[in-house]
Design a protein around this motif. Sequence first.
Motif, short mmCIF file in Angstrom:
data_model
loop_
_atom_site.label_atom_id
_atom_site.label_comp_id
_atom_site.label_asym_id
_atom_site.label_seq_id
_atom_site.Cartn_x
_atom_site.Cartn_y
_atom_site.Cartn_z
N LEU A 254 73.39 1.93 -20.75
CA LEU A 254 74.66 0.92 -20.31
C LEU A 254 75.81 1.77 -19.74
O LEU A 254 76.52 1.58 -18.91
CB LEU A 254 74.83 -0.24 -20.99
N ARG B 21 74.35 -12.30 -26.23
CA ARG B 21 73.76 -12.71 -24.88
C ARG B 21 74.79 -13.20 -23.72
O ARG B 21 74.33 -12.86 -22.58
CB ARG B 21 72.82 -13.99 -25.27
N HIS C 151 77.69 -9.75 -17.59
CA HIS C 151 77.46 -8.56 -16.86
C HIS C 151 76.51 -8.58 -15.76
O HIS C 151 76.57 -7.98 -14.63
CB HIS C 151 77.42 -7.67 -17.71
N ALA C 152 75.25 -9.14 -15.99
CA ALA C 152 74.30 -9.21 -15.21
C ALA C 152 74.47 -10.10 -14.09
O ALA C 152 74.38 -9.55 -12.73
CB ALA C 152 72.85 -9.63 -15.72
N HIS D 189 76.23 -10.09 -22.11
CA HIS D 189 75.37 -9.30 -21.19
C HIS D 189 74.93 -10.09 -19.89
O HIS D 189 74.75 -9.60 -19.05
CB HIS D 189 74.00 -9.04 -21.78
N TRP E 141 72.93 -1.43 -13.15
CA TRP E 141 73.64 -1.89 -14.26
C TRP E 141 73.32 -3.46 -14.32
O TRP E 141 73.18 -3.86 -15.39
CB TRP E 141 74.97 -1.96 -13.72
N ALA E 142 73.12 -4.22 -13.18
CA ALA E 142 72.64 -5.61 -13.30
C ALA E 142 71.26 -5.73 -14.18
O ALA E 142 71.21 -6.61 -14.91
CB ALA E 142 72.54 -6.39 -12.00
N VAL F 98 68.39 -6.83 -21.11
CA VAL F 98 69.03 -7.14 -22.51
C VAL F 98 69.01 -8.67 -22.78
O VAL F 98 68.58 -9.07 -23.85
CB VAL F 98 70.38 -6.50 -22.63
N VAL F 99 69.33 -9.39 -21.89
CA VAL F 99 69.46 -11.11 -21.97
C VAL F 99 67.86 -11.53 -22.43
O VAL F 99 67.89 -12.37 -23.17
CB VAL F 99 69.83 -11.67 -20.85
N GLN G 121 77.63 2.30 -16.33
CA GLN G 121 79.02 1.90 -16.28
C GLN G 121 79.80 3.10 -15.89
O GLN G 121 80.71 2.83 -14.92
CB GLN G 121 79.58 1.52 -17.72
N ASN H 206 72.45 1.48 -25.42
CA ASN H 206 73.88 1.70 -25.41
C ASN H 206 74.23 2.76 -24.37
O ASN H 206 75.37 2.85 -23.77
CB ASN H 206 74.51 1.78 -26.80
N ASN I 36 71.35 -5.02 -17.90
CA ASN I 36 71.85 -6.08 -18.58
C ASN I 36 71.00 -7.29 -18.63
O ASN I 36 70.80 -8.21 -19.71
CB ASN I 36 73.21 -6.58 -17.96
#
Length: 802
Positions: free
Chosen positions: A370, A419, A425-426, A422, A389-390, A396-397, A374, A367, A393
């Motif tokens: 990210l 999922r 966001h990705a 994220h 950032w991509a 995380v996926v 951000q 967290n 995420n």
Amino acid sequence: TLAGLSEKCHAYAKALHYKEAEFVTSPASCVEALISINTQLQQKEAAQGILAYAQKHLNVELREPWYERLQRWEDALEAYELRQLEDPGSLEWTKSRMRCLHELGEWPRLSDIARSVWEKGTAAEAVRQELAPLGAAAEFHLRDWDRMGVFVNAIEGSRNISYEGFLYSAILAVHRENYRRAHRLICKAREFLDPELTALVGESYSRAYRTLVKVQQLTELEETIKYKSTDREQTRQAIREMWSSRLSACLPRVDVWQAALQIRSIVIPPHEDLDTWLRFSALCRHASRLDLAMKALDQLRHDPATANDPRLVVAYLKNQHAAGCKRQAQQMMRVFLRTSATGGSVAPALLSRCHLKMGLWTKEMLNQVLGWFQSAIELNGDYKTWNAWALANFQVVESIEAALQAAQSPSSSSASSARGVHAVHAVKGFVKSIMLAKQIALQDLLRFTTLWFKYSGDEDVEPVLKEGLQSMPLSTWLQVMPQILARLRSPNEHLRQAVQQLLGRVAKAYPQAVVFSLTVATKSTVDTLASSTKALLQVMRQEETVAALVRESELVSEELIRISILWHERWCETLEEASRLYYTEGNPKAMIKVLQPLYEQMANGGPQTMREFAFQQAFSKELQEAWACLKRYQRTESKGEIEQAWQLYYKVFQKIKKQAHGLSHLDMQSVSPRLLNARRLELAVPGTYNVEQAITTIVSFSPSIEVMISKQRPRILKVLGSDGRTYQFLLKGHEDLKQDERVMQLFGLINSLMEERREATMAPCDLTIARFAVVPLSSESGLIGWVPGCDTLHQLIKMYRK
């Protein structure tokens, strides 16, 4: 003897050749020389490999100078200091320590040792003259000009003055404003470098680079004289700008930048050129020269003019983190960011980089990571921040998917929701990073396509995917065209429609880039792929400017496939396979199934070239009789019919095998007159299309084709391009080159990753993999770009046997 003389003349390539020849008979005695020569040739990996081999196989005791040859200065200094403790009075160990301290930039320690040798007075005059340039370098960096004069006097009293001797004498003359003497010394230094530079330039630019840096030092010393001699600020500013642009063009190596900054610091103190010195400290940090980086930063931190500069603070914290003080660096960075948030005097771009660093440093708490990324995007959304950032995420996926798969249970609503969030966001992050990248980032594009192929049709992700596909430049997709085409066979209808729409847009914008791939795909056995690409080609035919291009692509593709496997070869190969199926596996049905397509080809398409007509006239009667026997077998199941058929097949096989194996060249007129008559096509030479360059089109095909003597008997095809060059290809049959095409993609990705690592670590070595064009024509044929100056394994084995 020859190796020693070559090394003395700086002909290091010849010296290496002679030493390697000597290594075969006397390996142990050559180790040190090979390490030294490879280091001079900037082949650091080879030098380290020799040391590793010697320790493992030759039982050679490790010697202190070897560390010095490998430029492992910290290890060399430690080894020499241990030797000095054993023999405190040895000047040999003292000289070795001084050389290491000079390379490490330990100027105070080097100055102390040089002064102690001078004050004792026990050293011979020759030893003093040898140590004088090292002492002069230390005093120059410490700006003790009087003490430097002592060492320069010793240098000038020597009969054999080195380049360093001339350099430091000239620097002292410049400081004392004795410019006439300085010019004279610079000219002598150039005369000293002339033989060395002449020898090395003849070998290669890279091997002469170190000497060229010395020449640049002399040039900038002359420019320093000009800088000091003028009072016009305009002239001085022009010199500063010239130095800045020149340094940017230099190789990102610590020794190169250190040599340049050494001269410039005479007139431009570090606090007046902060950006350059911060870049130098970053260069040292990436090259793992942390002590040298910290010395440069400490010099700036102790200067009141730059001590509180935010850029310096951030550089110092980066160096602390790289040195292992990670927790302390993170705490200090947090304090810096809190202070900056209240003060508001720090540039947003710098704050963004700080947030990005905190995200990269804080890998444990997702967290927080990210959150840092951000914040970095909100402050200044450049490529690095969006990419980080991509990627976060995306990871995380992947972790959520792995956890759900390990649990072997249907995904819960909360996990699916997380999922999806994220994944959105990705996708957004990769789209932005691809658009902001200076050059197409293949790794980012592949990750985006992974998300696209997986989440196409998902109600949460689909809108973002559509927006990204519309906003990304169409030229981006040319690198992953094989992956895009392959998805036309996907069972996901949403994905197939999206891929077809994208291909339609790409085909309209860059028809040369896709027309050949689409033509090849129409021959696929997968219905969805073949029908989709046929529909795309039909749309292209309706465009007047592209219709001719489509016809030419179909012509070239069809004829190259015809040349790649002649009827003789195809029948020879198929009869061998049919024989195996019948006599080894006892499967007559499979045998007939294998033979049937060849009979259909002869009946439907018929012969179209002189060779095909000759084949039909020579063997058609026997082949038809054999086929009639097999047809009767299908009705009666009489083994006698099959045996009779194989008597006929065997006669044909013996004849065509002799013909197929006797091929050494092919006449284009007899194997493909349509290709021979094709002139000045609009179609680009296969594998040469580049969006940023002028299109090289096909002018003509060579009238003669050479057949290589190997198992698959590939052809050497020559194509004349519109740029006047002759492009050579290997036309291969009996092989699907789609995997080779993907391997070339993989090599391209590896090269881009290695280049990124090279830029990040400032590594001088170039480890890129040589690539060549691979153009599949069908599931069993394709073109491979010819790599000049190479030998085939067959040729090497043949030469070895001779």
